[in-house]
Design a protein around this motif. Structure first.
Motif, mmCIF file in Angstrom:
data_model
loop_
_atom_site.group_PDB
_atom_site.id
_atom_site.type_symbol
_atom_site.label_atom_id
_atom_site.label_comp_id
_atom_site.label_asym_id
_atom_site.label_seq_id
_atom_site.Cartn_x
_atom_site.Cartn_y
_atom_site.Cartn_z
ATOM 1 N N VAL A 92 0.873 -1.171 0.000
ATOM 2 C CA VAL A 92 0.000 0.000 0.000
ATOM 3 C C VAL A 92 0.910 1.220 0.000
ATOM 4 O O VAL A 92 1.688 1.428 0.931
ATOM 5 N N THR A 93 0.840 2.004 -1.070
ATOM 6 C CA THR A 93 1.720 3.174 -1.175
ATOM 7 C C THR A 93 1.056 4.446 -0.686
ATOM 8 O O THR A 93 1.736 5.411 -0.384
ATOM 9 N N ALA A 94 -0.271 4.449 -0.624
ATOM 10 C CA ALA A 94 -0.988 5.630 -0.128
ATOM 11 C C ALA A 94 -2.313 5.182 0.469
ATOM 12 O O ALA A 94 -2.957 4.281 -0.045
ATOM 13 N N ALA A 103 -9.142 -6.425 -0.496
ATOM 14 C CA ALA A 103 -8.367 -5.573 0.407
ATOM 15 C C ALA A 103 -9.202 -5.359 1.663
ATOM 16 O O ALA A 103 -10.400 -5.093 1.584
ATOM 17 N N GLU A 104 -8.556 -5.488 2.808
ATOM 18 C CA GLU A 104 -9.243 -5.319 4.087
ATOM 19 C C GLU A 104 -8.408 -4.423 4.982
ATOM 20 O O GLU A 104 -7.183 -4.514 4.996
ATOM 21 N N VAL A 105 -9.086 -3.545 5.720
ATOM 22 C CA VAL A 105 -8.421 -2.656 6.666
ATOM 23 C C VAL A 105 -8.890 -3.033 8.064
ATOM 24 O O VAL A 105 -10.091 -3.159 8.315
ATOM 25 N N ALA A 146 -3.812 4.112 13.765
ATOM 26 C CA ALA A 146 -3.004 2.960 13.338
ATOM 27 C C ALA A 146 -3.913 1.932 12.668
ATOM 28 O O ALA A 146 -4.907 1.494 13.244
ATOM 29 N N LEU A 147 -3.583 1.571 11.436
ATOM 30 C CA LEU A 147 -4.381 0.625 10.663
ATOM 31 C C LEU A 147 -3.488 -0.473 10.098
ATOM 32 O O LEU A 147 -2.301 -0.253 9.842
ATOM 33 N N ALA A 166 0.404 -7.783 4.022
ATOM 34 C CA ALA A 166 -0.128 -7.158 5.226
ATOM 35 C C ALA A 166 0.853 -6.070 5.656
ATOM 36 O O ALA A 166 2.044 -6.318 5.775
ATOM 37 N N CYS A 167 0.348 -4.852 5.818
ATOM 38 C CA CYS A 167 1.215 -3.761 6.265
ATOM 39 C C CYS A 167 0.463 -2.903 7.278
ATOM 40 O O CYS A 167 -0.761 -2.777 7.225
ATOM 41 N N THR A 168 1.226 -2.343 8.175
ATOM 42 C CA THR A 168 0.665 -1.506 9.221
ATOM 43 C C THR A 168 1.165 -0.081 9.029
ATOM 44 O O THR A 168 2.333 0.131 8.736
ATOM 45 N N GLY A 169 0.271 0.866 9.175
ATOM 46 C CA GLY A 169 0.653 2.266 9.027
ATOM 47 C C GLY A 169 -0.339 3.153 9.741
ATOM 48 O O GLY A 169 -1.243 2.691 10.426
#
Length: 188
Positions: free
Chosen positions: A59-61, A101-103, A157-158, A183-186
């Motif tokens: 995920v870049t943005a 895609a899931e948040v 935080a997601l 899976a990434c956290t940001g």
């Protein structure tokens, strides 16, 4: 003299036919060995250099596209995400079907969306825009935490998780099914 001009030397004619036959056999064996060596070398290179490498996604943005409160008091929000799918393989193309895609917010599913299908060329990258719809009903139990994160630090935080099923095609011939999970956290 006339009789000697018409005689053919038999031992010379038989020797040249035998030499010619040996030469043909030598050329055929050499060409066959060269073709066999070329086939083995091409096969080894195809398996070593053309081995498919898994594609990856990031995920870049991630940004809040809209936020509103309905007259009934429920929260409606939409997130825009840009998903970059990168194919590191030098010879294999990656085609993927529609994905997901899931948040997640603090472990709870907060938003989800469908990822459109696509194709990424060898050593290529594809940017996919995804619009995520926030599931306010699932966040109702975490409303106090969410309000505290937004009011306190100003960011949330997601964790974003994407899943895509696809096929890697090597040199247009060999096909291999793959699943790309990211899976990434940001913070948003």
């Amino acid at each position: 003299m006339a009789s000697s001009a018409g005689t053919v030397c038999k031992h010379h004619g038989a020797s040249s036919a035998s030499t010619l036959r040996r030469l043909r056999v030598c050329v055929v064996v050499s060409v066959a060995a060269l073709l066999l060596f070329t086939a083995v070398a091409a096969t080894v290179l195809a398996f070593a250099a053309a081995r498919p490498r898994p594609a990856d996604a990031a995920v870049t943005a991630l940004r809040l596209a809209s936020l509103s409160v309905s007259p009934g008091g429920s929260l409606n929000a939409t997130l825009d995400a840009v998903l970059a799918v990168r194919n590191p393989s030098p010879v294999a193309a990656f085609a993927h079907a529609a994905g997901r895609a899931e948040v997640y917010y603090r472990g709870a599913l907060a938003a989800d969306a469908d990822v459109p299908p696509g194709r990424v060329a060898a050593r290529g990258e594809e940017a996919l825009s995804v619009r995520l719809t926030v599931r306010a009903d699932r966040l109702a139990g975490r409303a106090a935490e969410l309000f505290g994160d937004v009011a306190g630090a100003g960011d949330v935080a997601l964790t974003v998780r994407t899943t895509m099923l696809g096929t890697v095609t090597v040199l247009g011939v060999l096909r291999h099914s793959v699943v790309v999970i990211t899976a990434c956290t940001g913070r948003a």
